[in-house]
Design a protein around this motif. Structure first.
Motif, PDB file in Angstrom:
ATOM      1  N   GLU A 110       0.846  -1.211   0.000  1.00 37.05           N
ATOM      2  CA  GLU A 110       0.000   0.000   0.000  1.00 37.05           C
ATOM      3  C   GLU A 110       0.876   1.253   0.000  1.00 37.05           C
ATOM      4  O   GLU A 110       0.579   2.223  -0.696  1.00 37.05           O
ATOM      5  CB  GLU A 110      -0.887   0.012   1.251  1.00 37.05           C
ATOM      6  N   THR A 111       1.958   1.219   0.798  1.00 38.11           N
ATOM      7  CA  THR A 111       2.838   2.392   0.844  1.00 38.11           C
ATOM      8  C   THR A 111       3.447   2.648  -0.530  1.00 38.11           C
ATOM      9  O   THR A 111       3.526   3.796  -0.989  1.00 38.11           O
ATOM     10  CB  THR A 111       3.962   2.177   1.895  1.00 38.11           C
ATOM     11  N   SER A 112       3.872   1.580  -1.202  1.00 35.78           N
ATOM     12  CA  SER A 112       4.425   1.754  -2.552  1.00 35.78           C
ATOM     13  C   SER A 112       3.376   2.340  -3.498  1.00 35.78           C
ATOM     14  O   SER A 112       3.688   3.200  -4.329  1.00 35.78           O
ATOM     15  CB  SER A 112       4.931   0.413  -3.104  1.00 35.78           C
ATOM     16  N   LYS A 113       2.145   1.881  -3.376  1.00 36.14           N
ATOM     17  CA  LYS A 113       1.082   2.390  -4.249  1.00 36.14           C
ATOM     18  C   LYS A 113       0.781   3.864  -3.937  1.00 36.14           C
ATOM     19  O   LYS A 113       0.592   4.682  -4.843  1.00 36.14           O
ATOM     20  CB  LYS A 113      -0.182   1.538  -4.080  1.00 36.14           C
ATOM     21  N   ILE A 114       0.767   4.182  -2.642  1.00 34.56           N
ATOM     22  CA  ILE A 114       0.504   5.563  -2.225  1.00 34.56           C
ATOM     23  C   ILE A 114       1.552   6.503  -2.847  1.00 34.56           C
ATOM     24  O   ILE A 114       1.236   7.596  -3.304  1.00 34.56           O
ATOM     25  CB  ILE A 114       0.559   5.653  -0.676  1.00 34.56           C
ATOM     26  N   LEU A 115       2.796   6.045  -2.859  1.00 30.84           N
ATOM     27  CA  LEU A 115       3.886   6.890  -3.366  1.00 30.84           C
ATOM     28  C   LEU A 115       4.016   6.813  -4.881  1.00 30.84           C
ATOM     29  O   LEU A 115       4.720   7.626  -5.485  1.00 30.84           O
ATOM     30  CB  LEU A 115       5.214   6.475  -2.711  1.00 30.84           C
ATOM     31  N   ASN A 116       3.371   5.836  -5.499  1.00 28.18           N
ATOM     32  CA  ASN A 116       3.453   5.646  -6.956  1.00 28.18           C
ATOM     33  C   ASN A 116       2.067   5.401  -7.530  1.00 28.18           C
ATOM     34  O   ASN A 116       1.789   4.313  -8.044  1.00 28.18           O
ATOM     35  CB  ASN A 116       4.348   4.439  -7.287  1.00 28.18           C
ATOM     36  N   PRO A 117       1.167   6.404  -7.443  1.00 25.88           N
ATOM     37  CA  PRO A 117      -0.223   6.128  -7.846  1.00 25.88           C
ATOM     38  C   PRO A 117      -0.364   5.718  -9.304  1.00 25.88           C
ATOM     39  O   PRO A 117      -1.334   5.055  -9.666  1.00 25.88           O
ATOM     40  CB  PRO A 117      -0.934   7.458  -7.552  1.00 25.88           C
ATOM     41  N   GLN A 118       0.595   6.106 -10.159  1.00 24.98           N
ATOM     42  CA  GLN A 118       0.472   5.771 -11.587  1.00 24.98           C
ATOM     43  C   GLN A 118       1.016   4.384 -11.913  1.00 24.98           C
ATOM     44  O   GLN A 118       0.843   3.899 -13.026  1.00 24.98           O
ATOM     45  CB  GLN A 118       1.239   6.798 -12.455  1.00 24.98           C
ATOM     46  N   LYS A 119       1.720   3.782 -10.975  1.00 26.33           N
ATOM     47  CA  LYS A 119       2.359   2.500 -11.267  1.00 26.33           C
ATOM     48  C   LYS A 119       1.499   1.318 -10.813  1.00 26.33           C
ATOM     49  O   LYS A 119       0.602   1.483  -9.989  1.00 26.33           O
ATOM     50  CB  LYS A 119       3.729   2.429 -10.585  1.00 26.33           C
ATOM     51  N   THR A 120       1.824   0.156 -11.371  1.00 26.13           N
ATOM     52  CA  THR A 120       1.136  -1.063 -10.959  1.00 26.13           C
ATOM     53  C   THR A 120       1.941  -1.704  -9.843  1.00 26.13           C
ATOM     54  O   THR A 120       3.122  -2.003 -10.017  1.00 26.13           O
ATOM     55  CB  THR A 120       1.038  -2.048 -12.150  1.00 26.13           C
ATOM     56  N   VAL A 121       1.299  -1.871  -8.690  1.00 26.38           N
ATOM     57  CA  VAL A 121       1.973  -2.517  -7.559  1.00 26.38           C
ATOM     58  C   VAL A 121       1.318  -3.882  -7.341  1.00 26.38           C
ATOM     59  O   VAL A 121       0.102  -3.981  -7.181  1.00 26.38           O
ATOM     60  CB  VAL A 121       1.864  -1.659  -6.275  1.00 26.38           C
ATOM     61  N   LEU A 122       2.149  -4.913  -7.387  1.00 29.61           N
ATOM     62  CA  LEU A 122       1.636  -6.280  -7.241  1.00 29.61           C
ATOM     63  C   LEU A 122       1.987  -6.848  -5.868  1.00 29.61           C
ATOM     64  O   LEU A 122       3.122  -6.702  -5.403  1.00 29.61           O
ATOM     65  CB  LEU A 122       2.253  -7.195  -8.309  1.00 29.61           C
ATOM     66  N   MET A 123       0.998  -7.477  -5.262  1.00 27.07           N
ATOM     67  CA  MET A 123       1.185  -8.134  -3.967  1.00 27.07           C
ATOM     68  C   MET A 123       0.989  -9.631  -4.209  1.00 27.07           C
ATOM     69  O   MET A 123      -0.124 -10.056  -4.532  1.00 27.07           O
ATOM     70  CB  MET A 123       0.126  -7.577  -3.006  1.00 27.07           C
ATOM     71  N   PRO A 124       2.034 -10.449  -4.076  1.00 24.41           N
ATOM     72  CA  PRO A 124       1.896 -11.866  -4.438  1.00 24.41           C
ATOM     73  C   PRO A 124       0.872 -12.623  -3.607  1.00 24.41           C
ATOM     74  O   PRO A 124       0.364 -13.643  -4.054  1.00 24.41           O
ATOM     75  CB  PRO A 124       3.313 -12.420  -4.216  1.00 24.41           C
ATOM     76  N   ASP A 125       0.581 -12.159  -2.399  1.00 22.61           N
ATOM     77  CA  ASP A 125      -0.480 -12.789  -1.606  1.00 22.61           C
ATOM     78  C   ASP A 125      -1.128 -11.711  -0.749  1.00 22.61           C
ATOM     79  O   ASP A 125      -0.516 -11.194   0.184  1.00 22.61           O
ATOM     80  CB  ASP A 125       0.095 -13.906  -0.714  1.00 22.61           C
ATOM     81  N   MET A 126      -2.378 -11.398  -1.092  1.00 19.37           N
ATOM     82  CA  MET A 126      -3.085 -10.326  -0.380  1.00 19.37           C
ATOM     83  C   MET A 126      -3.313 -10.663   1.096  1.00 19.37           C
ATOM     84  O   MET A 126      -3.639  -9.787   1.894  1.00 19.37           O
ATOM     85  CB  MET A 126      -4.443 -10.068  -1.036  1.00 19.37           C
ATOM     86  N   ALA A 127      -3.172 -11.931   1.454  1.00 17.62           N
ATOM     87  CA  ALA A 127      -3.403 -12.336   2.849  1.00 17.62           C
ATOM     88  C   ALA A 127      -2.172 -12.110   3.724  1.00 17.62           C
ATOM     89  O   ALA A 127      -2.202 -12.436   4.914  1.00 17.62           O
ATOM     90  CB  ALA A 127      -3.820 -13.799   2.902  1.00 17.62           C
ATOM     91  N   ALA A 128      -1.097 -11.573   3.137  1.00 18.32           N
ATOM     92  CA  ALA A 128       0.102 -11.299   3.943  1.00 18.32           C
ATOM     93  C   ALA A 128      -0.126 -10.000   4.710  1.00 18.32           C
ATOM     94  O   ALA A 128       0.187  -8.903   4.245  1.00 18.32           O
ATOM     95  CB  ALA A 128       1.334 -11.194   3.035  1.00 18.32           C
ATOM     96  N   GLY A 129      -0.708 -10.130   5.873  1.00 22.78           N
ATOM     97  CA  GLY A 129      -1.051  -8.956   6.685  1.00 22.78           C
ATOM     98  C   GLY A 129       0.019  -8.640   7.699  1.00 22.78           C
ATOM     99  O   GLY A 129       1.214  -8.821   7.445  1.00 22.78           O
ATOM    100  N   CYS A 130      -0.393  -8.172   8.869  1.00 20.62           N
ATOM    101  CA  CYS A 130       0.550  -7.807   9.929  1.00 20.62           C
ATOM    102  C   CYS A 130      -0.268  -7.579  11.194  1.00 20.62           C
ATOM    103  O   CYS A 130      -1.286  -6.865  11.154  1.00 20.62           O
ATOM    104  CB  CYS A 130       1.289  -6.527   9.536  1.00 20.62           C
TER     105      CYS A 130
END
Ligand code: SF4
Length: 350
Positions: A110-130
């Motif tokens: 999410e942080t990468s997406k926030i800082l790069n709104p125009q780019k495609t950010v892929l998360m290999p497993d959306m269930a990797a939480g914290c």
């Protein structure tokens, strides 16, 4: 939830992913970065995935940002940038590639997406939480603001975009004390990690630090007695703790710091034997760069970080799925909190 049976069948029809000692030997240069912790039979299993991902990265114009807690085959095999949360957040603002694959947990993507709104950010497993990110919501921030009117809110980067958006500024474990010290007023609210907040409070006695009741499920497992036992069994052992550990654990350690600081300390001090009181992959990842240092201690692994595997990274890049989206209005406010942290920590370091 990812359907691994379907994924395996689909990947198997596009790539040769059978274990191969021959390929492993041809990729001996990559294996050399993790030889101390990666037996050849294991490398023969990982090498076909590493080869396929590195080829696909070129075809997709992608970069892989990998946290220090990733497994060695990800950290050394496929990453373009490695580091702690702060390093990855800064790298995310500097990469030219249009596709970012985040090997870490969801809040990092999410942080990468926030800082790069125009780019495609892929998360290999959306269930990797914290466990920290899941411990607080934007309502929790509002509750703290109501309890301590006028106090600035410093939120750890281990939070969702909505929580960042509701905060004044972010921090990492590397810069938390400096950020808190630089806040206006007597009282500073820190969320969501109560242990990080209590460790910071000791370093910044001029501020009254108040905290949310969150904790990291990996770091809160360590006890002061664990550290005392390891010292008794290994005289001369140096112990380095992450500040997400409780203060009584940090007090038993020889040094405390973020993952980047832990790495720097080991490389500079070169202790004969060291125990890293943090996620277990960290020691594996810096082991080969420090061949004269023996790494001892329990292996506490983060179940969220361990969800990211080579197979899921390959699937994500192959299918271009796991695309991370953040509501643009939330992202705009969250970006302010992250950017304030980056600007302030760069100013303080200058
Ligand atoms: S190690 Fe702790 S803080 Fe880091 S992702 Fe896992 S649960 Fe969250």
């Amino acid at each position: 939830m990812l359907d691994l049976t379907t994924i395996r069948s689909e990947l198997g029809s596009h790539y040769d992913l059978e274990p191969s000692l021959d390929l492993a030997e041809r990729m001996a240069d990559i294996h050399a970065r993790m030889g101390r912790v990666m037996p050849w039979p294991d490398w023969a299993i990982h090498a076909p995935y590493v080869a396929a991902i590195n080829q696909l990265k070129k075809e997709r114009g992608a970069v892989v940002l990998a946290h220090n807690y990733m497994t060695p085959q990800i950290y050394h095999g496929i990453s373009d940038v490695v580091g702690d949360s702060l390093a990855l957040a800064i790298a995310a603002t500097q990469v030219e590639a249009q596709v970012i694959v985040q090997c870490g947990v969801h809040f990092m993507a999410e942080t990468s997406k926030i800082l790069n709104p125009q780019k495609t950010v892929l998360m290999p497993d959306m269930a990797a939480g914290c466990s920290l990110a899941e411990s607080i919501t934007a309502e929790g921030i509002a509750e703290m603001r109501a309890r301590y009117p006028g106090a600035p809110v410093v939120s750890y980067v281990n939070t969702t975009a909505e929580v960042k958006a509701a905060s004044d500024i972010c921090c990492t474990s590397a810069n938390a004390a400096q950020i808190v010290a630089a806040m206006p007023g007597d009282t500073v609210i820190m969320t969501p990690d109560k242990w990080l907040a209590q460790n910071v409070a000791k370093q910044v006695p001029q501020k009254r630090v108040v905290w949310w009741d969150g904790a990291c499920i990996v770091h809160e497992q360590f006890t002061p007695q664990d550290l005392r036992d390891f010292r008794a069994w290994n005289p001369g052992l140096k112990i380095i703790a992450h500040p997400e550990c409780p203060p009584d654990v940090v007090a038993e350690a020889d040094y405390a710091g973020s993952t980047a600081n832990i790495q720097g300390w080991v490389e500079t001090e070169r202790p004969k034997q060291v125990m890293l009181v943090t996620e277990c992959s960290m020691a594996s990842n810096i082991s080969d760069a420090n061949p004269d240092v023996e790494f001892l201690g329990p292996c506490n692994m983060c179940p969220y970080m361990q969800k990211i595997t080579l197979e899921k990274v390959l699937w994500s890049l192959h299918s271009m799925t796991g695309v991370v989206e953040v509501d643009p209005k939330v992202a705009d406010r969250a970006r302010l909190a992250v950017q304030r942290m980056i600007d302030l920590s760069q100013r303080l370091a200058a």
